[in-house]
Motif scaffolding. Structure first.
Motif, mmCIF file in Angstrom:
data_model
loop_
_atom_site.group_PDB
_atom_site.id
_atom_site.type_symbol
_atom_site.label_atom_id
_atom_site.label_comp_id
_atom_site.label_asym_id
_atom_site.label_seq_id
_atom_site.Cartn_x
_atom_site.Cartn_y
_atom_site.Cartn_z
ATOM 1 N N VAL A 307 0.718 -1.217 -0.076
ATOM 2 C CA VAL A 307 -0.098 -0.027 -0.124
ATOM 3 C C VAL A 307 0.855 1.133 -0.144
ATOM 4 C CG1 VAL A 307 -1.905 1.357 1.219
ATOM 5 C CG2 VAL A 307 -2.052 -1.100 1.090
ATOM 6 N N GLU A 308 1.769 1.217 1.026
ATOM 7 C CA GLU A 308 2.729 2.540 0.852
ATOM 8 C C GLU A 308 3.545 2.668 -0.508
ATOM 9 O OE1 GLU A 308 3.367 4.919 3.074
ATOM 10 O OE2 GLU A 308 1.729 4.228 3.916
ATOM 11 N N GLU A 309 4.078 1.407 -1.269
ATOM 12 C CA GLU A 309 4.770 1.989 -2.333
ATOM 13 C C GLU A 309 3.585 2.269 -3.522
ATOM 14 O OE1 GLU A 309 8.438 -1.213 -1.825
ATOM 15 O OE2 GLU A 309 6.501 -1.854 -3.060
ATOM 16 N N ALA A 310 2.485 1.960 -3.482
ATOM 17 C CA ALA A 310 1.250 2.308 -4.311
ATOM 18 C C ALA A 310 1.206 3.875 -4.197
ATOM 19 C CB ALA A 310 0.071 1.281 -4.518
ATOM 20 N N LYS A 311 0.870 3.963 -2.933
ATOM 21 C CA LYS A 311 0.619 5.579 -2.569
ATOM 22 C C LYS A 311 1.766 6.380 -2.944
ATOM 23 C CE LYS A 311 -0.414 6.367 1.878
ATOM 24 N NZ LYS A 311 -0.429 6.374 3.251
ATOM 25 N N SER A 312 3.109 6.165 -2.936
ATOM 26 C CA SER A 312 4.123 6.933 -3.357
ATOM 27 C C SER A 312 4.210 6.944 -4.861
ATOM 28 C CB SER A 312 5.367 6.395 -2.669
ATOM 29 O OG SER A 312 5.386 6.509 -1.148
ATOM 30 N N ILE A 313 4.041 5.713 -5.378
ATOM 31 C CA ILE A 313 4.018 5.623 -6.888
ATOM 32 C C ILE A 313 2.731 6.643 -7.362
ATOM 33 C CG2 ILE A 313 3.515 4.341 -8.926
ATOM 34 C CD1 ILE A 313 5.266 2.291 -7.679
ATOM 35 N N GLY A 314 1.660 6.366 -7.042
ATOM 36 C CA GLY A 314 0.611 7.185 -7.558
ATOM 37 C C GLY A 314 -0.292 6.119 -8.513
ATOM 38 N N LYS A 315 -0.828 5.230 -7.669
ATOM 39 C CA LYS A 315 -1.651 3.796 -8.461
ATOM 40 C C LYS A 315 -2.675 3.595 -7.583
ATOM 41 C CE LYS A 315 -0.677 2.395 -11.616
ATOM 42 N NZ LYS A 315 -1.109 2.371 -12.981
ATOM 43 N N GLU A 329 -4.872 4.946 5.093
ATOM 44 C CA GLU A 329 -5.772 6.172 4.166
ATOM 45 C C GLU A 329 -4.868 6.249 2.729
ATOM 46 O OE1 GLU A 329 -5.183 9.418 6.604
ATOM 47 O OE2 GLU A 329 -6.922 9.153 7.685
ATOM 48 N N ALA A 330 -4.942 5.133 1.912
ATOM 49 C CA ALA A 330 -4.444 5.453 0.845
ATOM 50 C C ALA A 330 -5.464 6.097 -0.295
ATOM 51 C CB ALA A 330 -4.121 4.072 0.171
ATOM 52 N N PRO A 331 -5.166 7.152 -1.006
ATOM 53 C CA PRO A 331 -6.154 7.694 -1.919
ATOM 54 C C PRO A 331 -6.438 6.806 -3.147
ATOM 55 C CG PRO A 331 -3.906 8.599 -2.298
ATOM 56 C CD PRO A 331 -3.933 7.701 -1.091
ATOM 57 N N CYS A 332 -7.590 7.029 -3.583
ATOM 58 C CA CYS A 332 -7.868 6.252 -5.004
ATOM 59 C C CYS A 332 -8.040 4.415 -4.749
ATOM 60 C CB CYS A 332 -7.083 6.324 -6.178
ATOM 61 S SG CYS A 332 -7.081 8.236 -6.431
ATOM 62 N N SER A 333 -8.335 4.244 -3.330
ATOM 63 C CA SER A 333 -8.589 2.732 -3.174
ATOM 64 C C SER A 333 -10.145 2.370 -3.094
ATOM 65 C CB SER A 333 -8.089 2.699 -1.652
ATOM 66 O OG SER A 333 -6.729 2.916 -1.596
ATOM 67 N N THR A 334 -10.231 1.021 -3.322
ATOM 68 C CA THR A 334 -11.534 0.447 -3.419
ATOM 69 C C THR A 334 -11.414 -0.716 -2.539
ATOM 70 O OG1 THR A 334 -11.858 1.052 -5.658
ATOM 71 C CG2 THR A 334 -13.266 -0.864 -4.665
ATOM 72 N N PHE A 335 -12.030 -0.929 -1.352
ATOM 73 C CA PHE A 335 -11.918 -1.753 -0.330
ATOM 74 C C PHE A 335 -12.991 -3.037 -0.585
ATOM 75 C CE2 PHE A 335 -10.493 1.900 2.028
ATOM 76 C CZ PHE A 335 -9.549 1.596 2.532
ATOM 77 N N PHE A 336 -12.629 -4.173 -0.095
ATOM 78 C CA PHE A 336 -13.511 -5.268 -0.393
ATOM 79 C C PHE A 336 -13.308 -6.253 0.831
ATOM 80 C CE2 PHE A 336 -9.491 -6.648 -1.916
ATOM 81 C CZ PHE A 336 -9.533 -8.120 -1.630
ATOM 82 N N ASP A 366 0.923 14.106 -8.283
ATOM 83 C CA ASP A 366 0.527 14.467 -6.989
ATOM 84 C C ASP A 366 1.136 13.493 -5.777
ATOM 85 O OD1 ASP A 366 -1.056 16.223 -8.075
ATOM 86 O OD2 ASP A 366 -2.679 15.075 -8.108
ATOM 87 N N ALA A 367 1.120 12.351 -6.204
ATOM 88 C CA ALA A 367 2.138 11.276 -5.021
ATOM 89 C C ALA A 367 3.299 11.861 -4.884
ATOM 90 C CB ALA A 367 1.841 10.019 -5.979
ATOM 91 N N LYS A 368 4.106 12.281 -5.824
ATOM 92 C CA LYS A 368 5.390 12.571 -5.663
ATOM 93 C C LYS A 368 5.789 13.743 -4.718
ATOM 94 C CE LYS A 368 9.940 13.828 -8.062
ATOM 95 N NZ LYS A 368 10.452 13.974 -9.266
ATOM 96 N N GLN A 369 4.705 14.866 -5.039
ATOM 97 C CA GLN A 369 4.722 15.649 -4.183
ATOM 98 C C GLN A 369 4.431 15.582 -2.666
ATOM 99 O OE1 GLN A 369 1.969 18.276 -6.249
ATOM 100 N NE2 GLN A 369 3.691 19.271 -7.483
ATOM 101 N N LEU A 370 3.334 14.818 -2.526
ATOM 102 C CA LEU A 370 3.256 14.324 -1.148
ATOM 103 C C LEU A 370 4.162 13.373 -0.568
ATOM 104 C CD1 LEU A 370 -0.632 13.548 -1.507
ATOM 105 C CD2 LEU A 370 0.532 15.072 -0.092
ATOM 106 N N MET A 371 4.755 12.373 -1.369
ATOM 107 C CA MET A 371 5.917 11.710 -0.841
ATOM 108 C C MET A 371 7.059 12.353 -0.235
ATOM 109 S SD MET A 371 8.297 9.091 -3.180
ATOM 110 C CE MET A 371 9.280 10.474 -3.768
ATOM 111 N N ASN A 372 7.526 13.351 -0.898
ATOM 112 C CA ASN A 372 8.618 14.118 -0.256
ATOM 113 C C ASN A 372 8.315 14.437 1.317
ATOM 114 O OD1 ASN A 372 10.129 13.524 -2.434
ATOM 115 N ND2 ASN A 372 9.543 15.372 -3.538
ATOM 116 N N SER A 373 7.122 15.238 1.330
ATOM 117 C CA SER A 373 6.776 15.774 2.666
ATOM 118 C C SER A 373 6.371 14.799 3.663
ATOM 119 C CB SER A 373 5.681 16.665 2.612
ATOM 120 O OG SER A 373 4.417 15.886 2.031
ATOM 121 N N ARG A 374 5.976 13.492 3.256
ATOM 122 C CA ARG A 374 5.608 12.411 4.004
ATOM 123 C C ARG A 374 6.936 11.864 4.567
ATOM 124 N NH1 ARG A 374 3.499 8.589 0.764
ATOM 125 N NH2 ARG A 374 3.065 7.273 2.387
ATOM 126 N N ILE A 375 7.982 11.684 3.795
ATOM 127 C CA ILE A 375 9.107 11.145 4.034
ATOM 128 C C ILE A 375 9.816 12.082 5.161
ATOM 129 C CG2 ILE A 375 11.564 10.825 3.370
ATOM 130 C CD1 ILE A 375 10.446 9.425 0.681
#
Length: 397
Positions: A307-315, A329-336, A366-375
Motif C-alpha cells: 500500500v505504501e509503495e502504491a501510495k508513493s507511486i500514484g496508483k 488512508e490510501a487515496p484512490c482505493s477500493t475496499f473489499f 501528486d503522489a511525488k509531491q506528497l511523498m517528499n513531505s511524508r518522508i
C-alpha cells in the motif's frame, strides 16, 4: 538539546526470505538521510545481505550512496544465530561521546547488555494474536517469548500503526507505556518514474494490461480470494490478467504455493495468471506503474509495504477491508471483504472495463509531491521519539 548530536545504530533487518524487513530498513535510511543532524551506523551480516542482493534494491549501490554518511558498513556479525553479538557490542561500546546514541532493531538479542544507549525495539506486527492457526505451538511460543524479551529490554517499542499498538495492549499491557508509533513511508526513486514500463513488460513476456498483486506468496496474504474471484468472472466470459510476484516459500506452510498453483490450474486460469516469483525490487515498482491497479487482499498486515509503495507511486488500489489498510488512508482505493470473492469479482469487473494500463501522470505527480513531505515527517517523527526519551531520562539511568 543539540539536534546535530544523534547517532543511530541499525543492525540488518530481514533477509532473502523476508524481504519486507530489508525494504523497511532501506526506507528508514532514506528518510533519516534527509536530516543532516543524524549519523547512521550499520552493522550487517554479510551473507544475509548478499543472498538478497539479486532480488531487491537494498544492494551495494545503496551503501555506496550513503558511504560518506555511514560508518561500519558490511562487517560480518552473527545475526543469524540471534545470539549475543560481540561485533555489535563493540560498536555499542564505541558510541560517540557527547552524542545521543541509539540502537534500532527487531532482534531482542541486540538489546542485551548494559550500555549507555537508547534501545528501540521494532515490532512489525502481532500475527500470532490474530492468526494462531498459521503457527505451530512451538513457533508460537518462541515468537511470543522473543517479543516479550524485546519489550522488557527496550526503552522504546516502535510500531508502525495504531492497530499494532492496540495489539500490544492486548499482548503485553504492562509495556504499552513504552510504545510509540512511527509509520514508515516508501520512497520511489526518480529513475523508476523515468523508466519505460514496456521494457519490463517485454522482459517477462507480460500483457500490457493487468492487475498486479506483489505480496509474498504466504497463506495470510490471501491470494486465494483473487483466484476465486477470477474464476467467477471466467464463468461470465470476462478474463482479466493478473500478475503475481513474491517469495513462493512459506516456512509455516511449505505446500501453500504448490496448492495455489494447482488451484489456478484446476480452475483453468493459468493463461490469465502469471506467477513470476521473486523479482528485483525495481521491477516490482515498474510493474505497479504499468498495472491498471494494485491488489492487496491480505488478511493481516502490520503496515502494508504494498500500500505504501502504491501510495508513493500514484496508483489505484483494490485492498482488503482490514483496520490497518483503513488506517493507511490510501487515496484512490477500493475496499473489499477479504473473505468475499463474489464482491471482489464485481470490483475487478468494473475496474477492468474502466481503467487503462500504464502510468497515470497526474496521480504520479501528486503522489511525488506528497511523498517528499511524508518522508520528511517520517524522519522527524522517528528522531523526535528518540530525543523525547533522552530529555525525559532520569539522570544516572
Amino acid at each position: 538539546m543539540d539536534k546535530k548530536e544523534i547517532n543511530i545504530i541499525i543492525p540488518v533487518m530481514g533477509n532473502s526470505s523476508w524481504i519486507g524487513g530489508l525494504t523497511y530498513q532501506e526506507n528508514l535510511i532514506e528518510a533519516l538521510k534527509t536530516l543532516p543532524e543524524v549519523n547512521i551506523t550499520l552493522t550487517n551480516e554479510l551473507e544475509n545481505l548478499q543472498s538478497a542482493r539479486q532480488h531487491i534494491s537494498f544492494t551495494r549501490r545503496v551503501f555506496n550512496k550513503y558511504q560518506s554518511r555511514v560508518s561500519g558498513v558490511l562487517k560480518k556479525v552473527s545475526n543469524l544465530t540471534r545470539s549475543y553479538d560481540i561485533d555489535l557490542q563493540r560498536k555499542l561500546d564505541q558510541c560517540l561521546v557527547g552524542k545521543i546514541n541509539a540502537i534500532f532493531t527487531l532482534n531482542e538479542a541486540h538489546l542485551r547488555g548494559k550500555n549507555n544507549i537508547i534501545k528501540l525495539y521494532w515490532i512489525p506486527d502481532f500475527q500470532q494474536i490474530h492468526l494462531k492457526h498459521f503457527f505451530t505451538k512451538e513457533a508460537l511460543e518462541k515468537r511470543n517469548a522473543r517479543c516479550l524479551e524485546g519489550c522488557f529490554l527496550a526503552d522504546i517499542i516502535i510500531v508502525s500503526s495504531k492497530n499494532v499498538m492496540d495489539d500490544l495492549e492486548k499482548f503485553a499491557p504492562e509495556y504499552l507505556y513504552k510504545c510509540r508509533i512511527s509509520s514508515f513511508v516508501s520512497k520511489i526513486p526518480n529513475y523508476i518514474r523515468d523508466a519505460d514500463p514496456l521494457i519490463t513488460i517485454n522482459k517477462y513476456s507480460l500483457p500490457e494490461k493487468f492487475f498486479y498483486l506483489p505480496n509474498q506468496l504466504w497463506k495470510h496474504k490471501n491470494h486465494s480470494v483473487v483466484i476465486e474471484a477470477l474464476n467467477l468472472l471466467k464463468q461470465e466470459g470476462i478474463c482479466p490478467s493478473l500478475v503475481c510476484t513474491g517469495n513462493p516459500s512459506d516456512q509455516r506452510d511449505p505446500g501453500f504455493y504448490n496448492s495455489l498453483i494447482k488451484k489456478t490450474e484446476t480452475m483453468g486460469l493459468r493463461k490469465q495468471v502469471r506467477f513470476l516469483g521473486i523479482v528485483p525490487h525495481d521491477d516490482v515498482l515498474i510493474l505497479m506503474r504499468q498495472s491498471i491497479a494494485v491488489i492487496n487482499p491480505s488478511l493481516f498486515e502490520g503496515w502494508s509495504t504494498t500500500v505504501e509503495e502504491a501510495k508513493s507511486i500514484g496508483k489505484q488500489m483494490i485492498i482488503s477491508f482490514i483496520e490497518v489498510h483503513k488506517e493507511q488512508e490510501a487515496p484512490c482505493s477500493t475496499f473489499f471483504d477479504p473473505y468475499n470473492p463474489a464482491q471482489l469479482a464485481e470490483i475487478l469487473k468494473a475496474k477492468w472495463g474502466e481503467l487503462n494500463p500504464g502510468p497515470d501522470i497526474k496521480m504520479e505527480t501528486d503522489a511525488k509531491q506528497l511523498m517528499n513531505s511524508r518522508i520528511k515527517n517520517y524522519a522527524n517523527r522517528f528522531v523526535e521519539i528518540i530525543t523525547e526519551f533522552e530529555l525525559n531520562k532520569v539522570p544516572g539511568n
